[in-house]
Design a protein around this motif. Structure first.
Motif, PDB file in Angstrom:
ATOM      1  N   MET A   1      -4.689  -2.873  -0.461  1.00  0.00           N
ATOM      2  CA  MET A   1      -4.014  -2.389  -0.937  1.00  0.00           C
ATOM      3  C   MET A   1      -3.324  -0.694  -1.324  1.00  0.00           C
ATOM      4  O   MET A   1      -2.748   0.203  -1.166  1.00  0.00           O
ATOM      5  CB  MET A   1      -3.027  -3.204  -2.054  1.00  0.00           C
ATOM      6  N   GLY A   2      -4.748  -0.455  -1.803  1.00  0.00           N
ATOM      7  CA  GLY A   2      -4.964   1.256  -2.068  1.00  0.00           C
ATOM      8  C   GLY A   2      -4.322   1.940  -0.734  1.00  0.00           C
ATOM      9  O   GLY A   2      -3.969   2.534  -0.685  1.00  0.00           O
ATOM     10  N   PHE A   3      -5.054   1.374  -0.001  1.00  0.00           N
ATOM     11  CA  PHE A   3      -4.501   2.049   2.216  1.00  0.00           C
ATOM     12  C   PHE A   3      -3.482   1.893   2.123  1.00  0.00           C
ATOM     13  O   PHE A   3      -2.381   2.918   2.335  1.00  0.00           O
ATOM     14  CB  PHE A   3      -5.229   1.976   2.471  1.00  0.00           C
ATOM     15  N   ILE A   4      -2.482   0.926   1.743  1.00  0.00           N
ATOM     16  CA  ILE A   4      -0.722   1.035   1.484  1.00  0.00           C
ATOM     17  C   ILE A   4      -0.564   1.730   0.501  1.00  0.00           C
ATOM     18  O   ILE A   4       0.469   2.274   0.560  1.00  0.00           O
ATOM     19  CB  ILE A   4      -0.265  -0.505   1.305  1.00  0.00           C
ATOM     20  N   THR A   5      -0.429   1.821  -0.371  1.00  0.00           N
ATOM     21  CA  THR A   5      -0.338   3.140  -1.743  1.00  0.00           C
ATOM     22  C   THR A   5      -0.275   4.552  -1.076  1.00  0.00           C
ATOM     23  O   THR A   5       0.806   5.562  -1.735  1.00  0.00           O
ATOM     24  CB  THR A   5      -1.413   3.344  -3.101  1.00  0.00           C
ATOM     25  N   VAL A   6      -1.767   4.848  -0.585  1.00  0.00           N
ATOM     26  CA  VAL A   6      -1.896   6.223   0.076  1.00  0.00           C
ATOM     27  C   VAL A   6       0.172   6.580   1.691  1.00  0.00           C
ATOM     28  O   VAL A   6       0.323   7.258   1.594  1.00  0.00           O
ATOM     29  CB  VAL A   6      -2.927   6.647   1.789  1.00  0.00           C
ATOM     30  N   VAL A   7      -0.230   5.098   1.951  1.00  0.00           N
ATOM     31  CA  VAL A   7       1.138   5.269   2.617  1.00  0.00           C
ATOM     32  C   VAL A   7       2.161   5.497   2.170  1.00  0.00           C
ATOM     33  O   VAL A   7       3.515   6.202   2.365  1.00  0.00           O
ATOM     34  CB  VAL A   7       1.488   4.245   3.863  1.00  0.00           C
ATOM     35  N   ILE A   8       2.921   4.999   1.148  1.00  0.00           N
ATOM     36  CA  ILE A   8       4.586   4.734   0.379  1.00  0.00           C
ATOM     37  C   ILE A   8       4.334   5.470  -0.677  1.00  0.00           C
ATOM     38  O   ILE A   8       5.240   6.525  -0.226  1.00  0.00           O
ATOM     39  CB  ILE A   8       4.261   4.151  -1.199  1.00  0.00           C
ATOM     40  N   ALA A   9       3.253   6.209  -1.317  1.00  0.00           N
ATOM     41  CA  ALA A   9       3.375   7.650  -1.774  1.00  0.00           C
ATOM     42  C   ALA A   9       3.317   8.708  -1.388  1.00  0.00           C
ATOM     43  O   ALA A   9       3.551   9.697  -1.319  1.00  0.00           O
ATOM     44  CB  ALA A   9       2.462   7.228  -2.997  1.00  0.00           C
ATOM     45  N   VAL A  10       2.166   8.863   0.034  1.00  0.00           N
ATOM     46  CA  VAL A  10       0.886  10.554   0.311  1.00  0.00           C
ATOM     47  C   VAL A  10       2.748  11.060   1.198  1.00  0.00           C
ATOM     48  O   VAL A  10       2.633  11.900   1.798  1.00  0.00           O
ATOM     49  CB  VAL A  10      -0.083  10.209   0.842  1.00  0.00           C
TER      50      VAL A  10
ATOM     51  N   LEU B   1      -0.682   2.549 -11.673  1.00  0.00           N
ATOM     52  CA  LEU B   1       0.035   1.606 -10.999  1.00  0.00           C
ATOM     53  C   LEU B   1       0.309   0.904  -9.750  1.00  0.00           C
ATOM     54  O   LEU B   1       0.550  -0.533  -9.862  1.00  0.00           O
ATOM     55  CB  LEU B   1       1.847   2.445 -11.799  1.00  0.00           C
ATOM     56  N   MET B   2       0.521   1.455  -8.775  1.00  0.00           N
ATOM     57  CA  MET B   2       1.720   0.953  -7.666  1.00  0.00           C
ATOM     58  C   MET B   2       0.481   0.032  -7.157  1.00  0.00           C
ATOM     59  O   MET B   2       0.903  -1.411  -6.703  1.00  0.00           O
ATOM     60  CB  MET B   2       1.266   1.991  -6.425  1.00  0.00           C
ATOM     61  N   THR B   3      -0.838   0.403  -6.328  1.00  0.00           N
ATOM     62  CA  THR B   3      -1.733  -0.270  -5.734  1.00  0.00           C
ATOM     63  C   THR B   3      -2.561  -1.884  -6.775  1.00  0.00           C
ATOM     64  O   THR B   3      -1.933  -3.195  -6.596  1.00  0.00           O
ATOM     65  CB  THR B   3      -3.092  -0.025  -6.010  1.00  0.00           C
ATOM     66  N   PRO B   4      -2.404  -1.572  -8.146  1.00  0.00           N
ATOM     67  CA  PRO B   4      -2.364  -3.004  -8.940  1.00  0.00           C
ATOM     68  C   PRO B   4      -1.383  -4.229  -8.935  1.00  0.00           C
ATOM     69  O   PRO B   4      -1.478  -5.264  -9.357  1.00  0.00           O
ATOM     70  CB  PRO B   4      -2.291  -2.479 -10.457  1.00  0.00           C
ATOM     71  N   LEU B   5      -0.180  -3.015  -9.029  1.00  0.00           N
ATOM     72  CA  LEU B   5       1.539  -4.209  -9.338  1.00  0.00           C
ATOM     73  C   LEU B   5       2.161  -4.548  -7.940  1.00  0.00           C
ATOM     74  O   LEU B   5       1.675  -5.945  -7.887  1.00  0.00           O
ATOM     75  CB  LEU B   5       1.934  -2.656  -9.182  1.00  0.00           C
ATOM     76  N   MET B   6       1.472  -4.381  -6.892  1.00  0.00           N
ATOM     77  CA  MET B   6       2.409  -4.440  -5.925  1.00  0.00           C
ATOM     78  C   MET B   6       0.816  -5.777  -5.185  1.00  0.00           C
ATOM     79  O   MET B   6       1.126  -6.568  -4.923  1.00  0.00           O
ATOM     80  CB  MET B   6       1.435  -3.538  -4.643  1.00  0.00           C
ATOM     81  N   THR B   7      -0.203  -5.509  -5.409  1.00  0.00           N
ATOM     82  CA  THR B   7      -1.040  -6.351  -5.470  1.00  0.00           C
ATOM     83  C   THR B   7      -1.155  -8.119  -6.390  1.00  0.00           C
ATOM     84  O   THR B   7      -1.721  -9.423  -5.510  1.00  0.00           O
ATOM     85  CB  THR B   7      -2.864  -5.903  -5.527  1.00  0.00           C
ATOM     86  N   SER B   8      -0.953  -7.296  -7.403  1.00  0.00           N
ATOM     87  CA  SER B   8      -1.379  -9.011  -8.322  1.00  0.00           C
ATOM     88  C   SER B   8       0.529  -9.438  -8.106  1.00  0.00           C
ATOM     89  O   SER B   8       0.366 -10.643  -8.455  1.00  0.00           O
ATOM     90  CB  SER B   8      -1.731  -8.296  -9.832  1.00  0.00           C
ATOM     91  N   SER B   9       1.052  -8.349  -7.819  1.00  0.00           N
ATOM     92  CA  SER B   9       2.847  -9.628  -8.255  1.00  0.00           C
ATOM     93  C   SER B   9       2.752 -10.352  -6.179  1.00  0.00           C
ATOM     94  O   SER B   9       3.439 -11.423  -6.368  1.00  0.00           O
ATOM     95  CB  SER B   9       3.874  -8.359  -7.747  1.00  0.00           C
ATOM     96  N   LEU B  10       2.604  -9.941  -5.631  1.00  0.00           N
ATOM     97  CA  LEU B  10       2.145 -10.843  -3.945  1.00  0.00           C
ATOM     98  C   LEU B  10       1.263 -11.608  -4.157  1.00  0.00           C
ATOM     99  O   LEU B  10       1.952 -12.903  -4.495  1.00  0.00           O
ATOM    100  CB  LEU B  10       1.843  -9.499  -2.989  1.00  0.00           C
ATOM    101  N   GLY B  11       0.375 -11.250  -5.248  1.00  0.00           N
ATOM    102  CA  GLY B  11      -1.021 -12.294  -5.309  1.00  0.00           C
ATOM    103  C   GLY B  11      -0.655 -13.619  -5.783  1.00  0.00           C
ATOM    104  O   GLY B  11      -1.366 -14.704  -6.474  1.00  0.00           O
ATOM    105  N   ALA B  12       0.154 -13.308  -6.884  1.00  0.00           N
ATOM    106  CA  ALA B  12       0.950 -14.431  -7.793  1.00  0.00           C
ATOM    107  C   ALA B  12       1.594 -15.860  -7.309  1.00  0.00           C
ATOM    108  O   ALA B  12       2.153 -16.479  -7.102  1.00  0.00           O
ATOM    109  CB  ALA B  12       1.058 -13.630  -8.751  1.00  0.00           C
ATOM    110  N   LEU B  13       2.268 -15.213  -5.133  1.00  0.00           N
ATOM    111  CA  LEU B  13       3.116 -16.061  -4.602  1.00  0.00           C
ATOM    112  C   LEU B  13       2.384 -17.043  -4.146  1.00  0.00           C
ATOM    113  O   LEU B  13       1.323 -16.981  -3.273  1.00  0.00           O
ATOM    114  CB  LEU B  13       4.106 -15.737  -4.288  1.00  0.00           C
ATOM    115  N   PRO B  14       2.881 -18.431  -4.266  1.00  0.00           N
ATOM    116  CA  PRO B  14       1.748 -19.861  -2.969  1.00  0.00           C
ATOM    117  C   PRO B  14       2.087 -18.379  -1.225  1.00  0.00           C
ATOM    118  O   PRO B  14       3.216 -18.244  -1.013  1.00  0.00           O
ATOM    119  CB  PRO B  14       3.106 -20.584  -3.016  1.00  0.00           C
ATOM    120  N   MET B  15       1.146 -18.648  -0.365  1.00  0.00           N
ATOM    121  CA  MET B  15       1.854 -18.069   0.273  1.00  0.00           C
ATOM    122  C   MET B  15       2.473 -18.646   1.133  1.00  0.00           C
ATOM    123  O   MET B  15       2.655 -17.565   1.734  1.00  0.00           O
ATOM    124  CB  MET B  15       0.107 -19.195   1.550  1.00  0.00           C
TER     125      MET B  15
END
Length: 496
Positions: A155-164, A396-410
């Motif tokens: 997800m850290g690489f996705i943060t690169v995509v979204i923000a960089v 903020l973005m990497t942990p929040l995206m990962t933990s938010s989606l990780g809280a959901l059923p598959m």
């Protein structure tokens, strides 16, 4: 694409699980191609801002007309993204990817050779149709097929995509416009997009299974009206505050959007009882998802508000050129790019809370420092503040995206990704509208008090960043509500 099971075709997937599960070669290939394609697409989304004056001159059109290049792109994204939850379940990974990148390539080529303005607008709409699908596809693929122990760094690489990509967009377009014609903003990225299309066609295989999901036409219509009305109205508020005419009154568009959104939510709540919703809203039952989304919205509003305001400050107050402006914000984008994967690795070890609390504090501190910017500020000071802002957002973005989606059923990953991507678009529009409106209001008040144009502009920007600081302080308070992700799928999660 669906999220009902992990792939079982490869030897790596059939092998007995190791103490530290990894990703199969096939999944790594898919993610690599998706990341490159998404980066190019989001970069292209943000390059138009500094090119609008050049295009006004080229096509002999007004500012109100040329804005449709960005407005049309944004509205198309608002219409398509809410439908991606259904798309990712109904169609295979390979089909969705090839359709998305194929649309983007076609739109990019058409934009590069356009000779009249309406064709350029159509090209941007085609580009946006592909761009809208790619980020939800990337996030859903990560959450479905990457082991929980490695999701943070991915997800850290996705943060690169979204923000960089948005951060370096002005630098890229400034360089192009200083040395080449505007067409090269499109033609320069076309070979990379075509390469991604070819590699994807050769290397990407289908992951998971599809399932028949019916499209509810009324939901699709309500979604299109709701999100396009909100994003158009909010974006137009900033334009209206700046004294520019808008074809549709901003408040009318927002009102229509709010009413349509309420009807859309009501219908989804009914349809999801029989698993037929266009956008299933059950992810909001997860506290971790809801808190994470709220913080992401604040982060995205701050990011896009700053991205729109800093260039105005640098050019109108400090007198920098377009290229110089791009170079000033480039270090911040690079800092976010370098820190994203590192923060992801830290998340995999300690979870979200030890990252989002200090990250929100750094964000608030950076915005507080931005309130000190005036007509005599040094450029190096702006660079330092922007780097701090970028590091805070990255934390903020990497942990929040990962933990938010990780809280959901598959089975809810596609809908969670669609919700997150849709609301990020809304948050970007909110941040832009709030920052521009406050800047314009503050500048007008300063002019009435007898200040000259440059001082008035600086005063307006001061007011906007002051509001941004207050928003960031809300994020600091919310950060203490973040806990480790729920564990609905039985995956291992960080212990802290």
């Amino acid at each position: 694409m669906t999220v009902d099971q992990r792939p079982a075709e490869t030897p790596e997937a059939d092998a007995a699980p190791s103490p530290e599960p990894g990703m199969t070669r096939q999944i790594k290939i898919v993610l690599g191609v998706l990341l490159v394609a998404t980066f190019v697409m989001i970069l292209n989304e943000t390059v138009m801002g500094v090119a609008l004056p050049r295009l006004m001159e080229q096509f002999q059109i007004t500012a109100a007309t040329v804005q449709w290049l960005t407005t049309g792109f944004m509205l198309t994204m608002a219409v398509v993204i809410p439908m991606t939850g259904l798309i990712l379940q109904r169609f295979t990974t390979r089909t969705v990817f090839l359709a998305a990148i194929g649309l983007f390539c076609a739109g990019t080529l058409l934009a590069g050779v356009a000779t009249v303005f309406p064709v350029l607008v159509v090209a941007r709409v085609i580009q946006a149709s592909g761009t809208a699908v790619m980020l939800p596809l990337l996030m859903t693929t990560v959450m479905t097929f990457v082991p929980a122990e490695r999701r943070g760094r991915t997800m850290g690489f996705i943060t690169v995509v979204i923000a960089v990509a948005p951060a370096i967009g002005p630098t890229f377009s400034g360089f192009i416009l200083n040395n080449l014609t505007w067409r090269w903003m499109f033609l320069a990225v076309l070979p990379i997009a075509v390469l991604a299309l070819v590699l994807g066609g050769v290397l990407i295989k289908n992951l998971g299974e599809t399932r028949p999901v019916k499209l509810d036409l009324l939901s699709a219509l309500l979604s299109a009206v709701a999100f396009s009305g909100l994003i158009y109205g909010l974006s137009s508020l900033g334009e209206s505050a700046a004294g520019n005419h808008t074809p549709i009154p901003p408040y009318a568009a927002v009102a229509v959007g709010v009413v349509s959104l309420a009807l859309f939510v009501f219908r989804q709540l009914r349809l999801q009882k029989r698993d037929a919703a266009l956008m299933d809203l059950r992810p909001f039952k997860s506290r971790s998802f809801t808190v994470g989304i709220i913080m992401l919205l604040i982060s995205m509003a701050t990011l896009f508000g700053s991205l729109i305001l800093l260039p105005i400050y640098l050019q109108n107050v400090l007198g920098l050129t377009t290229l110089e402006t791009g170079l000033v914000v480039l270090p911040g984008g690079l800092a976010m790019g370098v820190s994203g994967p590192f923060i992801g690795r830290v998340y995999d070890k300690v979870g979200p809370r030890p990252l989002v609390i200090p990250g929100s504090m750094v964000l608030a501190g950076a915005l507080g420092l931005m309130t000190m910017l005036d007509t005599t500020s040094e450029t190096w000071f702006v660079v330092v503040i922007h780097v701090l802002l970028s590091l805070g957002l990255s934390s903020l973005m990497t942990p929040l995206m990962t933990s938010s989606l990780g809280a959901l059923p598959m089975e809810l990953y596609p809908h969670g990704s669609a919700i997150m991507s849709t609301l990020q678009q809304v948050a970007g529009a909110v941040g832009t509208a709030v920052f521009i409106t406050l800047m314009t209001t503050g500048a007008a008040s300063s002019l009435d008090s007898g200040a000259n144009d440059v001082v008035a502009q600086a005063d307006g920007i001061h007011l906007a960043f002051l509001c941004g600081t207050v928003m960031a302080l809300v994020a600091v308070a919310a950060a203490f509500l973040v806990k480790k992700a729920d564990n609905p799928n039985g995956d291992a999660v960080p212990a802290h």
